[in-house]
Design an enzyme around this catalytic site. Structure first.
Site: not given
Length: 321
Positions: A157, A176, A236-237, A261, A266, A285
């Protein structure tokens, strides 16, 4: 013997269900955001050979996995397996697959859409016009060209978004520690220190998985390192970001805006302060579930299940560990 697959937390796209049914599989789907007690009841009732995990309220743990007594495989409808106890599954001899790469472009495009909408001041301009205010002096849009985009996570992504942003003329760097040097190029510079990346980025976009190391990765100290007037994008989260600190930074004006998002809880409560702020743009999401991506993810998750049923060994990129 006929195989049974239970879809936990929502239906597959019709194309994905058809893959299973055309192979003679009995398919059962539950409503979204099913809790663990309901999962245990469904597992005991239908005794599935495999489950496809969509939207759960709780971590899928060993008790649920053992209910029914026949579970061989867990297929994640997506790539984030933070709602599955992978270690418990491995201990029980149950393989766990992901749909790696199936919805990556959709997520990258969604992140870019959030970036463009916020940097171009579109939500606020839309609200002004709807309130009967036509005032060009209240427009605070910027050019994306020349803006520094910092990516936290540089898998499929992040790499897709880097190409899109580079085509616009943005300066892109990424942090990363797990991605090989070969993934980077002159167009996307590797940043070896996360704090440095945050401090020099005009826009920070999160694309890392949720792990013990990344939970609250973007905390008070790190948000404090970000530029005054920077933007934060999270596809992401939600748990990667300390939401309380983010809210404070948005309220105080340290950050110009956030495109979100995903959320720490959630579905989030309607009273979540992030929904009341004028400088947030929020979506439920859905970055990875465009109609195109949902078809691709549903088909791939179904194909992963059938491959396991057929005794095939899945490629390592599809296996969670």
């Amino acid at each position: 013997m006929e195989k049974t697959v239970v879809i936990l937390g929502g239906e597959l796209a019709p194309e994905g269900r058809a893959v299973l049914e055309d192979a003679g599989v009995n398919v059962v789907a539950t409503p979204p955001y099913i809790n663990r007690q309901a999962i245990i009841e469904v597992m005991n009732l239908h005794k599935p050979d495999a489950v496809i995990v969509r939207l759960l309220t709780d971590l899928l743990g060993p008790e649920e996995m053992q209910a029914g007594g026949r579970l061989r495989h867990i297929a994640k409808h997506g790539v984030g397996t933070n709602d599955i106890d992978v270690k418990a599954a491995t201990a029980l001899g149950i393989s766990v697959s992901m749909t790696t790469g199936s919805n990556g472009h959709s997520v990258a495009e969604h992140a870019l859409a959030l970036i463009m909408a916020l940097v171009k001041d579109l939500p606020r301009q839309d609200a002004l016009i709807r309130d009967g205010i036509w005032d060009k002096n209240q427009y605070n849009g910027r050019e994306l060209r020349g803006q520094h985009l910092g990516l936290v996570g540089f898998g499929f992504i992040g790499q897709a978004l880097a190409k899109m942003a580079g085509a616009i003329g943005m300066v892109v760097s990424a942090f990363d520690p797990h991605t090989p040097d070969s993934a980077f190029s002159d167009d996307t510079r590797r940043e070896t220190d996360l704090d440095t990346l945050l401090a020099k980025s005009d826009i920070v976009s999160l694309h890392c998985p949720l792990t013990a190391e990344t939970q609250n990765l973007i905390d008070a100290r790190r948000i404090g390192l970000m530029k005054q007037g920077a933007f934060l994008i999270n596809t992401a989260r939600g748990e990667v970001v300390d939401e309380k600190t983010l809210i404070a930074a948005l309220e105080e004006g340290h950050l110009a805006g956030a495109g979100l998002d995903s959320f720490a809880v959630e579905p989030p409560g309607i009273d979540n302060p992030l929904f009341q702020l004028p400088n947030t743009l929020v979506t439920p999401h859905v970055a990875g579930v465009t109609l195109d991506a949902k078809r691709a993810v549903s088909v791939m998750s179904a194909e992963n299940v059938l491959a396991v049923f057929g005794g095939e060994t899945l490629h390592p990129r599809f296996l969670a560990r």
